[in-house]
Design a protein around this motif. Structure first.
Motif, mmCIF file in Angstrom:
data_model
loop_
_atom_site.group_PDB
_atom_site.id
_atom_site.type_symbol
_atom_site.label_atom_id
_atom_site.label_comp_id
_atom_site.label_asym_id
_atom_site.label_seq_id
_atom_site.Cartn_x
_atom_site.Cartn_y
_atom_site.Cartn_z
ATOM 1 N N LEU A 125 12.223 -40.053 16.308
ATOM 2 C CA LEU A 125 11.892 -41.452 16.011
ATOM 3 C C LEU A 125 13.153 -42.254 15.722
ATOM 4 O O LEU A 125 13.290 -43.401 16.170
ATOM 5 N N ALA A 126 14.076 -41.660 14.985
ATOM 6 C CA ALA A 126 15.328 -42.350 14.668
ATOM 7 C C ALA A 126 16.125 -42.627 15.941
ATOM 8 O O ALA A 126 16.677 -43.725 16.110
ATOM 9 N N PHE A 127 16.182 -41.658 16.846
ATOM 10 C CA PHE A 127 16.894 -41.863 18.116
ATOM 11 C C PHE A 127 16.223 -42.948 18.949
ATOM 12 O O PHE A 127 16.885 -43.756 19.598
ATOM 13 N N LEU A 128 14.897 -42.987 18.925
ATOM 14 C CA LEU A 128 14.167 -44.006 19.667
ATOM 15 C C LEU A 128 14.453 -45.390 19.092
ATOM 16 O O LEU A 128 14.650 -46.354 19.842
ATOM 17 N N ARG A 129 14.511 -45.494 17.769
ATOM 18 C CA ARG A 129 14.838 -46.777 17.133
ATOM 19 C C ARG A 129 16.239 -47.228 17.522
ATOM 20 O O ARG A 129 16.485 -48.411 17.772
ATOM 21 N N ILE A 130 17.186 -46.315 17.546
ATOM 22 C CA ILE A 130 18.558 -46.642 17.935
ATOM 23 C C ILE A 130 18.578 -47.111 19.384
ATOM 24 O O ILE A 130 19.257 -48.080 19.733
ATOM 25 N N ALA A 131 17.802 -46.428 20.231
ATOM 26 C CA ALA A 131 17.797 -46.759 21.653
ATOM 27 C C ALA A 131 17.235 -48.161 21.923
ATOM 28 O O ALA A 131 17.668 -48.843 22.864
ATOM 29 N N ILE A 132 16.280 -48.624 21.085
ATOM 30 C CA ILE A 132 15.726 -49.957 21.316
ATOM 31 C C ILE A 132 16.464 -51.034 20.530
ATOM 32 O O ILE A 132 16.079 -52.197 20.549
ATOM 33 N N GLY A 133 17.523 -50.614 19.812
ATOM 34 C CA GLY A 133 18.374 -51.593 19.173
ATOM 35 C C GLY A 133 18.078 -51.878 17.722
ATOM 36 O O GLY A 133 18.599 -52.825 17.154
ATOM 37 N N ARG A 134 17.221 -51.098 17.115
ATOM 38 C CA ARG A 134 16.945 -51.268 15.681
ATOM 39 C C ARG A 134 17.751 -50.223 14.914
ATOM 40 O O ARG A 134 18.001 -49.124 15.390
ATOM 41 N N SER A 135 18.123 -50.537 13.710
ATOM 42 C CA SER A 135 18.884 -49.568 12.916
ATOM 43 C C SER A 135 17.964 -48.446 12.463
ATOM 44 O O SER A 135 16.811 -48.660 12.152
ATOM 45 N N ALA A 136 18.500 -47.251 12.455
ATOM 46 C CA ALA A 136 17.719 -46.078 12.051
ATOM 47 C C ALA A 136 17.580 -46.075 10.553
ATOM 48 O O ALA A 136 16.774 -45.554 9.958
#
Length: 136
Positions: A125-136
């Protein structure tokens, strides 16, 4: 939305399996002194295939004897689909075949497996958040 990604579906299925196995192992420990009780365990986890991810159903109790009533898995009376009777290493005079040491080892390993899957889920989930431009 996350259910559409195979990694999340497989990790969720793995955690569901670990939760069900935790219940079965806890029942084994709780019934260690019940006359005639034999330890049970689930078959090995089989990850769902990509086309089965949308049709994964929850685990339901199986009625194994005509006198059994449908109920919850935690009642200790029913075998969950995919359960196997354990091989008895020792049987007490009352017929109980539960080795508390073995069950505690399985319980500990199951807890570690669940924690690993949960950690992998949260890291994904953290990697997905980073990938869409949100901070983990």
């Amino acid at each position: 939305m996350l259910g559409d990604l195979p990694v999340f579906s497989i990790l969720k299925a793995r955690m569901d399996y670990q939760q069900t196995r935790q219940k079965v192992l806890a029942e084994n420990i709780a019934n260690a002194d019940t006359p005639g009780y034999r330890a049970r365990d689930l078959r090995r986890f089989q990850p769902p295939q990509a086309n089965d991810l949308l049709t994964t159903a929850s685990v339901r109790p199986a009625v194994t004897q005509p006198g059994h009533m449908a109920g919850l898995l935690s009642s200790g009376v029913f075998d969950a689909p995919g359960t196997t009777k354990g091989t008895a290493y020792e049987t007490t005079p009352s017929g109980t075949a539960v080795s508390l040491e073995d069950e505690m080892m399985k319980l500990s390993a199951n807890q570690a497996d669940y924690q690993a899957a949960a950690t992998l889920y949260s890291k994904s989930l953290a990697f997905l958040r980073i990938a869409i431009g949100r901070s983990a």
